[in-house]
Design a protein around this motif. Structure first.
Motif, PDB file in Angstrom:
ATOM      1  N   TYR A   1     -36.908 -21.517   1.471  1.00 14.81           N
ATOM      2  CA  TYR A   1     -35.619 -20.895   1.815  1.00 14.81           C
ATOM      3  C   TYR A   1     -34.557 -21.297   0.796  1.00 14.81           C
ATOM      4  O   TYR A   1     -33.708 -20.498   0.410  1.00 14.81           O
TER       5      TYR A   1
ATOM      6  N   GLU B   1     -35.168 -19.407  -2.292  1.00 15.98           N
ATOM      7  CA  GLU B   1     -34.720 -18.024  -2.094  1.00 15.98           C
ATOM      8  C   GLU B   1     -33.223 -17.905  -2.399  1.00 15.98           C
ATOM      9  O   GLU B   1     -32.777 -16.975  -3.075  1.00 15.98           O
ATOM     10  N   TYR B   2     -32.464 -18.901  -1.914  1.00 14.80           N
ATOM     11  CA  TYR B   2     -31.030 -18.908  -2.206  1.00 14.80           C
ATOM     12  C   TYR B   2     -30.794 -19.033  -3.707  1.00 14.80           C
ATOM     13  O   TYR B   2     -29.991 -18.311  -4.292  1.00 14.80           O
TER      14      TYR B   2
ATOM     15  N   LEU C   1     -31.431 -15.805  -5.438  1.00  9.53           N
ATOM     16  CA  LEU C   1     -30.344 -14.840  -5.198  1.00  9.53           C
ATOM     17  C   LEU C   1     -29.163 -15.170  -6.112  1.00  9.53           C
ATOM     18  O   LEU C   1     -28.560 -14.286  -6.723  1.00  9.53           O
ATOM     19  N   ASN C   2     -28.865 -16.459  -6.208  1.00 11.42           N
ATOM     20  CA  ASN C   2     -27.762 -16.889  -7.071  1.00 11.42           C
ATOM     21  C   ASN C   2     -28.052 -16.555  -8.539  1.00 11.42           C
ATOM     22  O   ASN C   2     -27.209 -16.035  -9.252  1.00 11.42           O
TER      23      ASN C   2
ATOM     24  N   LYS D   1     -27.562 -13.031  -9.951  1.00  5.21           N
ATOM     25  CA  LYS D   1     -26.218 -12.619 -10.372  1.00  5.21           C
ATOM     26  C   LYS D   1     -26.106 -12.698 -11.891  1.00  5.21           C
ATOM     27  O   LYS D   1     -25.172 -12.179 -12.477  1.00  5.21           O
ATOM     28  N   TRP D   2     -26.999 -13.459 -12.510  1.00  7.79           N
ATOM     29  CA  TRP D   2     -26.943 -13.676 -13.961  1.00  7.79           C
ATOM     30  C   TRP D   2     -28.162 -13.077 -14.643  1.00  7.79           C
ATOM     31  O   TRP D   2     -28.561 -13.522 -15.707  1.00  7.79           O
TER      32      TRP D   2
ATOM     33  N   LEU E   1     -22.304 -27.536  -1.967  1.00  7.76           N
ATOM     34  CA  LEU E   1     -23.140 -26.602  -1.208  1.00  7.76           C
ATOM     35  C   LEU E   1     -24.255 -27.309  -0.439  1.00  7.76           C
ATOM     36  O   LEU E   1     -24.688 -26.829   0.603  1.00  7.76           O
TER      37      LEU E   1
ATOM     38  N   ASN F   1     -17.366 -24.921   2.572  1.00  5.92           N
ATOM     39  CA  ASN F   1     -18.296 -25.039   1.454  1.00  5.92           C
ATOM     40  C   ASN F   1     -19.172 -23.794   1.359  1.00  5.92           C
ATOM     41  O   ASN F   1     -20.380 -23.838   1.435  1.00  5.92           O
ATOM     42  N   LEU F   2     -18.473 -22.675   1.211  1.00 14.13           N
ATOM     43  CA  LEU F   2     -19.158 -21.390   1.038  1.00 14.13           C
ATOM     44  C   LEU F   2     -19.600 -21.280  -0.416  1.00 14.13           C
ATOM     45  O   LEU F   2     -19.096 -21.984  -1.280  1.00 14.13           O
ATOM     46  N   ASP F   3     -20.521 -20.369  -0.679  1.00 13.51           N
ATOM     47  CA  ASP F   3     -20.939 -20.152  -2.065  1.00 13.51           C
ATOM     48  C   ASP F   3     -20.050 -19.084  -2.681  1.00 13.51           C
ATOM     49  O   ASP F   3     -20.138 -17.910  -2.334  1.00 13.51           O
TER      50      ASP F   3
ATOM     51  N   GLU G   1     -19.995 -17.766  -5.488  1.00 10.92           N
ATOM     52  CA  GLU G   1     -20.614 -16.784  -6.380  1.00 10.92           C
ATOM     53  C   GLU G   1     -21.303 -15.656  -5.604  1.00 10.92           C
ATOM     54  O   GLU G   1     -21.677 -14.645  -6.184  1.00 10.92           O
ATOM     55  N   LEU G   2     -21.462 -15.865  -4.315  1.00 13.55           N
ATOM     56  CA  LEU G   2     -22.119 -14.839  -3.504  1.00 13.55           C
ATOM     57  C   LEU G   2     -21.080 -14.014  -2.739  1.00 13.55           C
ATOM     58  O   LEU G   2     -19.964 -14.464  -2.506  1.00 13.55           O
TER      59      LEU G   2
ATOM     60  N   GLU H   1     -23.748 -11.899   1.793  1.00 14.99           N
ATOM     61  CA  GLU H   1     -24.846 -12.709   1.247  1.00 14.99           C
ATOM     62  C   GLU H   1     -24.749 -14.159   1.722  1.00 14.99           C
ATOM     63  O   GLU H   1     -25.769 -14.809   1.970  1.00 14.99           O
TER      64      GLU H   1
ATOM     65  N   ILE I   1     -27.994 -15.715   3.566  1.00 11.69           N
ATOM     66  CA  ILE I   1     -28.721 -16.867   3.044  1.00 11.69           C
ATOM     67  C   ILE I   1     -28.686 -18.022   4.046  1.00 11.69           C
ATOM     68  O   ILE I   1     -29.678 -18.729   4.232  1.00 11.69           O
TER      69      ILE I   1
ATOM     70  N   ARG J   1     -31.201 -17.405   6.586  1.00 13.06           N
ATOM     71  CA  ARG J   1     -32.542 -17.678   6.071  1.00 13.06           C
ATOM     72  C   ARG J   1     -32.870 -19.167   6.140  1.00 13.06           C
ATOM     73  O   ARG J   1     -34.024 -19.519   6.346  1.00 13.06           O
ATOM     74  N   TYR J   2     -31.860 -20.017   5.958  1.00 14.88           N
ATOM     75  CA  TYR J   2     -32.110 -21.461   6.071  1.00 14.88           C
ATOM     76  C   TYR J   2     -32.668 -21.815   7.450  1.00 14.88           C
ATOM     77  O   TYR J   2     -33.350 -22.803   7.604  1.00 14.88           O
TER      78      TYR J   2
ATOM     79  N   ARG K   1     -34.993 -11.267   7.920  1.00 13.14           N
ATOM     80  CA  ARG K   1     -33.963 -10.416   7.325  1.00 13.14           C
ATOM     81  C   ARG K   1     -33.570  -9.285   8.268  1.00 13.14           C
ATOM     82  O   ARG K   1     -32.413  -8.875   8.324  1.00 13.14           O
TER      83      ARG K   1
END
Lengths: 277, 334
Positions: A26, A29-30, A33-34, A37-38, A111, B114-116, B118-119, B123, B127, B130-131, B136
């Protein structure tokens, strides 16, 4: 707006046993996904890097070397250089994907604490970061290898052994970086230090551009310590059949295996410790 | 099949064990049970032998000045920080041994988002779901529901960077709900939010409570604690100073009303002596004098009878803030 809830509750919904087994995936997977983006940058660097290196050093410098010495180690300079470039690509990519996410997780955006607030453990997070790093580096290594094939530096069949062994080497060194990064408390130029005092010398003294034996014996020790030299030598054996003793060949793998095992263990330990401080 | 039966038996066994341990609160098994819970960092005792029980469905508040040990307590309840001493059971489980199992059923809103960044908004939710190993397909519907709940539906494709503070906070809360937690833990959920955003959040939290979600929250806002908490503890220096419902605490530690009078900064101390005996208790502050009394108007009349004429006067009901300041003092602890 009427927010209505279909509420089953966590005990019915969440399977802790499943997370115990798949948690690291999992996390991977994150990470993927990150990374997605690149994706443009990943492909541009993945293809651009080998093309530039091979065109300038491999072919340009190679023509000079070959015409003066008739090749290195019994093969053309391009063929001699190719395994080293592939090994350094694998190591560099895995290292980046171990180091930067660890910094993002612990220092920049915290994170990992959000992840650890779920059923995920520190060990799973560390393992997930490494899994994703290896997936990313398998993409990069495969692209690199394809370019090498196109330049005629290596034949197609070699891919079966060359790609996995390059990934193995990336894992070995990347695990150590994963562990070290997990100790960094502040972003105070750690990368510059790693880049200047670890990566650059490693690149210069690992028999990348010339056989390690050409160096004075004192500097050869640097090569022996360097995971890149071990990885490069493995690549040379697999890609053009450089002849080394079985003992040395096994030592190369053993060295990287020890790095990988110790690195992974320390990383898992430090991830867990730091999240529960 | 056998293992299924066995695990059911285990669950029953655990429940019976729980009940025989008398971890019951008005007949409801405790969601959280702490006995002499302690956390030490070297010589410093952050949490000092505190005990409390939280039954299912309650909104339970932890109040206290900075450094009182609230966040440390929260992290121990969230099963991410090991205790030094004492007993702790969360959802009937032992956090040192069963941290992941406990956390699988919790929702956590940390003090700092503490969100991401970049997403995208959706998303971030996907995510996080999913943890928890959620599919999905399930998450698609759930995310819709949560975006409605957090009033973020039209921000679903925005990057987190583009959200305001209040939106980020709502997203963090939505994220904490993705696994339909049994306990939702909120560490200062509304700090830094404007009044509108706070009221929206209170409404949302109230709805969760109606669903039977147990809420544990820390806050610096006494009005928030009065609004949201069924019961609360006031902590200071790692200890529990008082425990009870907001109304009971006010009754116990303050008077019904408070009279606030000002005589000018340099006269307050002098006047204070002449005021003695009025009301139940007097608090002399640099800028004003507080008279705690059953009737504020009555106290003011008595004041005038003694020939004192304040520059300004104000009668108000006693609040949790009065209790808080009485218990934890007025001096700043940095």
């Amino acid at each position: 707006m009427t927010a209505s809830f279909d509420w089953q509750g966590a005990p019915a919904l969440v399977n802790a046993e499943k997370i115990k087994k798949r948690g690291a995936w999992y996390v991977a997977e994150y990470r993927i996904l990150n990374m997605s983006k690149w994706l443009g940058a990943i492909f541009a660097f993945g293809l651009g890097n080998p093309i530039l290196y091979l065109a300038s050093i491999g072919i340009g410098l190679g023509a000079l070397v070959d015409s003066n010495t008739g090749g290195v180690d019994g093969v053309s300079y391009l063929v001699f250089l190719a395994p080293a470039l592939l090994a350094s690509a694998a190591i560099q990519t895995t290292m980046d994907e171990a180091m930067f996410p660890t910094m993002a997780g612990f220092v920049w955006w915290k994170l990992f604490w959000a992840m650890n607030a779920t059923a995920l453990t520190g060990k799973q997070i560390a393992r997930g970061v490494m899994i994703a790093a290896l997936i990313r580096s398998s993409l990069t290594v495969t692209m690199y290898w394809l370019v090498l094939v196109l330049f005629g530096a290596v034949d197609l069949a070699s891919g079966l052994t060359v790609i996995p062994s390059a990934l193995f080497c990336g894992w070995g060194f990347g695990s150590v970086i994963l562990a070290i990064s997990a100790f960094i408390k502040e972003d105070d130029g750690f990368f510059a230090v790693i880049g200047r005092f670890v990566i650059a010398p490693m690149f210069m003294f690992s028999g990348t551009f010339y056989p390690l034996e050409n160096l004075p014996s004192l500097l050869q020790y640097v090569g022996w310590i360097s995971p890149l030299w071990h990885a490069t030598d493995i690549g040379r054996v697999l890609m053009y059949g450089r002849e080394i003793s079985t003992g040395l060949f096994v030592t190369h793998f053993a060295y990287l295996l020890v790095m990988g095992v110790i690195g992974s263990w320390v990383a898992g330990w430090q991830y867990t410790r730091r999240l529960s401080e | 099949m056998i293992s299924g039966v066995k695990s059911t038996n285990n669950a029953m066994g655990r429940l019976l064990h729980l009940m025989s341990d008398s971890q019951l609160h008005n007949g409801v098994p405790s969601m959280i049970s702490a006995r002499n819970l302690t956390k030490e960092y070297g010589d410093f005792t952050a949490v000092d032998h505190i005990s409390f029980e939280v039954p299912r469905g309650e909104a339970f508040g932890l109040l206290g000045p900075n450094g009182a040990g609230k966040s440390t307590t929260m992290r121990m309840i969230a099963a991410t920080l090991a205790r030094t001493d004492g007993e702790l059971a969360i959802l009937g489980k032992e956090p040192n041994a069963q941290g992941p199992e406990i956390r699988a059923h919790l929702g956590v809103v940390p003090q700092q988002d503490n969100l991401d960044s970049e997403l995208k908004v959706h998303e971030n939710l996907m995510i996080y779901g999913r943890y928890f190993g959620l599919s999905r397909k399930f998450l698609k519907g759930k995310i819709d529901e949560l975006l409605d709940f957090a009033q973020l539906q039209d921000k679903r494709d925005s990057k987190v960077n583009e959200l305001s503070g209040g939106m980020k906070r709502r997203l963090t809360i939505a994220r904490a709900l993705i696994n339909e937690p049994e306990i939702l833990m909120l560490d200062e959920p509304t700090t830094g939010l404007d009044p509108q955003a706070r009221h929206i959040l209170w409404d949302r939290l109230f709805r969760l409570k109606e669903l039977g979600v147990t809420l544990i929250l820390t806050t610096h806002y006494m009005d928030e604690a009065e609004q949201l908490c069924d019961r609360l503890i006031v902590m200071d220096k790692g200890r529990i100073m008082a425990e009870g419902t907001p109304a009971n605490l006010i009754r116990e530690y303050s008077s019904r009303e408070v009279l606030e009078v000002r005589f000018g900064s340099n006269k307050n101390a002098e006047v204070a002596e002449q005021i003695q005996g009025i009301g139940e208790r007097i608090d002399v502050l640099p800028d004003r004098i507080l008279v705690y009394a059953e009737s504020g108007e009555g106290a003011l009349e008595e004041l005038t009878r003694r020939g004192l004429e304040p520059l300004t006067s104000l009668v108000r009901r006693s609040s949790l803030e009065d209790v808080f300041l009485r218990l934890t003092g007025r001096s700043l602890v940095e």
